[in-house]
Design a protein around this motif. Structure first.
Motif, PDB file in Angstrom:
ATOM      1  N   VAL A   1     -20.839  87.300  40.827  1.00 34.49           N
ATOM      2  CA  VAL A   1     -21.061  86.732  39.963  1.00 34.49           C
ATOM      3  C   VAL A   1     -20.752  87.950  38.977  1.00 34.49           C
ATOM      4  CG1 VAL A   1     -21.924  85.029  40.429  1.00 34.49           C
ATOM      5  CG2 VAL A   1     -23.703  87.092  39.715  1.00 34.49           C
ATOM      6  N   ILE A   2     -20.929  87.430  38.095  1.00 34.84           N
ATOM      7  CA  ILE A   2     -20.998  88.425  35.980  1.00 34.84           C
ATOM      8  C   ILE A   2     -22.531  87.922  35.950  1.00 34.84           C
ATOM      9  CG2 ILE A   2     -20.134  89.629  34.489  1.00 34.84           C
ATOM     10  CD1 ILE A   2     -17.469  89.073  35.892  1.00 34.84           C
ATOM     11  N   LEU A   3     -23.385  88.657  35.210  1.00 35.68           N
ATOM     12  CA  LEU A   3     -24.198  88.709  34.120  1.00 35.68           C
ATOM     13  C   LEU A   3     -24.599  89.066  32.574  1.00 35.68           C
ATOM     14  CD1 LEU A   3     -27.234  88.902  37.499  1.00 35.68           C
ATOM     15  CD2 LEU A   3     -26.078  86.534  36.910  1.00 35.68           C
ATOM     16  N   ASP A   4     -24.224  88.152  32.161  1.00 30.72           N
ATOM     17  CA  ASP A   4     -23.696  88.747  30.865  1.00 30.72           C
ATOM     18  C   ASP A   4     -25.368  88.707  30.297  1.00 30.72           C
ATOM     19  OD1 ASP A   4     -23.847  89.041  28.205  1.00 30.72           O
ATOM     20  OD2 ASP A   4     -22.386  87.864  27.975  1.00 30.72           O
ATOM     21  N   ILE A   5     -26.728  89.460  29.806  1.00 34.49           N
ATOM     22  CA  ILE A   5     -27.427  90.006  29.337  1.00 34.49           C
ATOM     23  C   ILE A   5     -27.578  89.999  28.384  1.00 34.49           C
ATOM     24  CG2 ILE A   5     -29.540  91.001  29.368  1.00 34.49           C
ATOM     25  CD1 ILE A   5     -29.189  92.161  32.183  1.00 34.49           C
ATOM     26  N   ASN A   6     -28.164  89.120  27.552  1.00 35.32           N
ATOM     27  CA  ASN A   6     -28.717  89.318  26.002  1.00 35.32           C
ATOM     28  C   ASN A   6     -27.319  88.638  25.098  1.00 35.32           C
ATOM     29  OD1 ASN A   6     -31.435  89.170  25.545  1.00 35.32           O
ATOM     30  ND2 ASN A   6     -31.941  91.864  26.389  1.00 35.32           N
ATOM     31  N   ASN A   7     -26.619  87.923  25.537  1.00 35.83           N
ATOM     32  CA  ASN A   7     -24.822  87.837  24.788  1.00 35.83           C
ATOM     33  C   ASN A   7     -24.374  89.177  24.731  1.00 35.83           C
ATOM     34  OD1 ASN A   7     -23.020  86.880  23.434  1.00 35.83           O
ATOM     35  ND2 ASN A   7     -23.924  86.999  21.056  1.00 35.83           N
TER      36      ASN A   7
ATOM     37  N   ILE B 279     -24.245  94.162  31.024  1.00 36.86           N
ATOM     38  CA  ILE B 279     -23.443  93.199  31.319  1.00 36.86           C
ATOM     39  C   ILE B 279     -22.933  93.950  33.290  1.00 36.86           C
ATOM     40  CG2 ILE B 279     -20.407  92.401  32.648  1.00 36.86           C
ATOM     41  CD1 ILE B 279     -19.794  92.702  29.331  1.00 36.86           C
ATOM     42  N   VAL B 280     -23.264  92.874  33.779  1.00 37.28           N
ATOM     43  CA  VAL B 280     -24.045  93.618  35.108  1.00 37.28           C
ATOM     44  C   VAL B 280     -23.395  92.532  36.361  1.00 37.28           C
ATOM     45  CG1 VAL B 280     -25.357  93.138  37.335  1.00 37.28           C
ATOM     46  CG2 VAL B 280     -26.310  93.930  34.162  1.00 37.28           C
TER      47      VAL B 280
ATOM     48  N   LEU C  58     -26.368  85.185  30.625  1.00 34.89           N
ATOM     49  CA  LEU C  58     -25.699  84.380  30.793  1.00 34.89           C
ATOM     50  C   LEU C  58     -24.835  84.509  32.643  1.00 34.89           C
ATOM     51  CD1 LEU C  58     -24.515  81.721  30.051  1.00 34.89           C
ATOM     52  CD2 LEU C  58     -22.435  83.506  28.840  1.00 34.89           C
ATOM     53  N   LEU C  59     -24.617  83.150  33.173  1.00 35.13           N
ATOM     54  CA  LEU C  59     -24.414  83.339  34.615  1.00 35.13           C
ATOM     55  C   LEU C  59     -22.402  83.004  34.440  1.00 35.13           C
ATOM     56  CD1 LEU C  59     -25.005  83.262  38.002  1.00 35.13           C
ATOM     57  CD2 LEU C  59     -24.942  80.842  37.606  1.00 35.13           C
TER      58      LEU C  59
ATOM     59  N   GLU D 108     -12.650  91.964  30.556  1.00 41.39           N
ATOM     60  CA  GLU D 108     -13.568  92.628  29.839  1.00 41.39           C
ATOM     61  C   GLU D 108     -14.738  93.160  30.429  1.00 41.39           C
ATOM     62  OE1 GLU D 108     -13.887  88.650  28.090  1.00 41.39           O
ATOM     63  OE2 GLU D 108     -12.113  88.642  27.429  1.00 41.39           O
ATOM     64  N   ALA D 109     -15.473  93.161  31.328  1.00 44.60           N
ATOM     65  CA  ALA D 109     -16.577  93.804  31.574  1.00 44.60           C
ATOM     66  C   ALA D 109     -16.775  95.035  32.144  1.00 44.60           C
ATOM     67  CB  ALA D 109     -16.915  92.821  33.064  1.00 44.60           C
ATOM     68  N   TYR D 110     -15.129  95.207  32.586  1.00 41.23           N
ATOM     69  CA  TYR D 110     -14.898  96.798  32.956  1.00 41.23           C
ATOM     70  C   TYR D 110     -14.353  97.480  32.076  1.00 41.23           C
ATOM     71  CZ  TYR D 110     -15.596  97.200  37.634  1.00 41.23           C
ATOM     72  OH  TYR D 110     -15.867  97.156  38.972  1.00 41.23           O
ATOM     73  N   PHE D 111     -13.761  96.111  31.155  1.00 35.82           N
ATOM     74  CA  PHE D 111     -13.816  97.558  29.783  1.00 35.82           C
ATOM     75  C   PHE D 111     -14.435  97.695  28.815  1.00 35.82           C
ATOM     76  CE2 PHE D 111     -11.316  97.923  25.048  1.00 35.82           C
ATOM     77  CZ  PHE D 111     -10.533  98.388  25.916  1.00 35.82           C
TER      78      PHE D 111
END
Length: 482
Positions: free
Chosen positions: A20-26, A30-31, A162-163, A173-176
């Motif tokens: 999963v990708i965890l989006d912390i505080n908008n 990103i984790v 956010l899950l 987007e997360a890696y970038f």
């Protein structure tokens, strides 16, 4: 049909062992995580378990709370704050922040009072409400300033998680944002153009040279959807890492369609096929001689074919011996890549969200079988995507283009324009491809909010360059490649 519908519905829910990708505080952090009962997440100075996320649908929003047993994640509903924005737009015309002075005296609630509220079990929302009630300047601010104030306090006292489901766009987007060099500074619009220009669609065989962590291999496999094949080839004996493919949560059907094969093996198969064709031509010419035709006119061509056949067989034997030695070197070099096995082996094979059990996965990127290579040497690949900034495009395309079928499209990504311009010029001179063009992706992000719609203040202005074209038949280039 019912099983297919159930599989689609269940795939929207997380299960034990999935990525999963965890989006912390908008988007502040990103984790990438793998859901297990023992997995944890650290937010600030607090460490919480990720077990509440198992069995929840993708897109769920969680908030960090403090309980008796310590911090934990509780699922919350998305707050619809946009309903009152239209009512407060008229107030923004009459209010402004000119009279506000930051003297650190507007807030009467001290840090000790907040610590007392936390020890008494107050939630983050209750602390934010207390901060708003004890602020002497909150009501004089505009609605936009009030919203920013609430978001700033929410990130500190009530952080959200956010899950997100890992697919091509979210992973890119997360890696970038987190580590762009890992994916070769590929933006999502650049990946979309590469897939579109290479005509990657269902039931096609795509040849990929992926030196950007495996994100292109995963994007092509995701678009194929379990049909066709994605062959990740590499120059030399060492395979390129493709550990990002393990984040996609591919099932067995899609993982089995992702294969590896060295470029020397593909060229060896092509040469053996050409030797087999010349052998058939020799046999047919002998039959024509036995039927009573004049052998004087056929002796010349037969001798030429015999000599070329002997030379091709000798070259094929030499290539086979070099391939065997390269395979032995490859087996030893694979021991050096054990750091990528953990993420690749963790791809779930048989997803069962209802039972939420961990199952062993099929490792994506198996070695291509002889039957598959035989099929490709007869028909050729239908698409080619190259994302290898460390390689020279012209040297790479000379080795890769003969593996494509005629009229097959290709797309090459590079950081710089000059190597692609040289490659394009050489392809035009040798008449190896048509429809050649170099494209530069361009992307502009907008903030879309009431009365505040404008381009983002900070954007990435460079997306690399893409050389695209279509392979055509050329007798001179074909003779030079053989």
């Amino acid at each position: 049909m019912t099983d297919m519908v159930e599989k689609i519905v269940d795939s929207r829910v997380t299960w034990e062992g999935c990525s999963v990708i965890l989006d912390i505080n908008n988007g502040d952090r990103i984790v990438f995580a793998r859901l297990n009962p023992s997995s944890t997440l650290k937010i600030g100075k607090k460490v919480c378990s990720l077990s509440p996320l198992i069995g929840c649908p993708f897109g769920s929003l969680f908030q960090l709370e403090c309980g008796v047993n310590g911090p934990y994640l509780s699922r919350v509903s998305r707050s619809l704050t946009g309903a009152s924005k239209s009512e407060d737009q008229n107030d923004c015309k009459t209010k402004d922040n000119r009279a506000l002075v930051d003297s650190n005296t507007a807030q009467t609630l001290s840090g000790d009072d907040i610590d007392v509220m936390r020890r008494e079990g107050a939630t983050g929302e209750q602390i934010i409400e207390a901060l708003i009630a004890n602020s002497s300047t909150f009501q004089t601010k505009t609605a936009f300033s009030q919203e920013k104030y609430i978001l700033r306090k929410q990130k500190k006292y009530a952080p959200t998680v956010l899950l997100r489901r890992p697919f091509t766009r979210s992973i890119c987007e997360a890696y970038f944002k987190k580590l762009p060099a890992r994916i070769g500074f590929l933006r999502m619009d650049t990946i979309s153009l590469l897939l579109s220009m290479a005509n990657v669609s269902i039931s096609l065989d795509v040849l990929v040279v992926d030196m950007v962590g495996g994100i292109l291999t995963g994007a092509a496999a995701e678009r194929l959807g379990g049909t066709g094949y994605v062959c990740n080839t590499h120059l030399g004996t060492k395979q390129y890492p493709m550990d990002i493919v393990g984040i996609f949560n591919f099932d067995k059907a899609i993982s089995s369609r992702i294969v590896r094969s060295s470029l020397s093996d593909l060229h060896l198969a092509k040469k053996s096929s050409e030797a087999h064709i010349s052998n058939e031509n020799l046999h047919s010419m002998k039959l024509l001689g036995n039927d009573g035709h004049s052998l004087e006119s056929s002796n010349g061509p037969i001798s030429i074919v015999k000599e070329s056949l002997v030379q091709e067989e000798n070259s094929s034997h030499q290539c086979s011996s070099t391939t065997l030695s390269s395979e032995s070197e490859q087996s030893t070099s694979m021991d050096l890549d054990t750091c990528f096995k953990k993420c690749s082996n963790s791809v779930d094979e048989n997803k069962d969200p209802s039972s939420l059990k961990v199952s062993k996965s099929l490792k994506p990127g198996r070695q291509a079988s002889e039957e598959e290579i035989k099929l490709w040497k007869e028909n050729g690949f239908t698409s080619l995507i190259v994302a290898a900034p460390e390689l020279d495009p012209w040297n790479a395309i000379q080795e890769l283009l003969p593996l494509l079928s005629y009229s097959a499209p290709f797309a090459i990504y590079h950081h710089y324009l000059q190597p692609l311009a040289i490659c394009m010029h050489n392809l035009q001179v040798k008449q190896m491809a048509i429809g050649l063009q170099i494209s530069e992706p361009w992307l502009r992000e907008y903030q879309v909010l009431p009365s505040r719609t404008h381009p983002q203040m900070q954007m990435n202005s460079f997306g690399g360059y893409i050389l695209s074209g279509t392979r055509v038949f050329n007798s001179e280039s074909e003779q030079g490649s053989t």
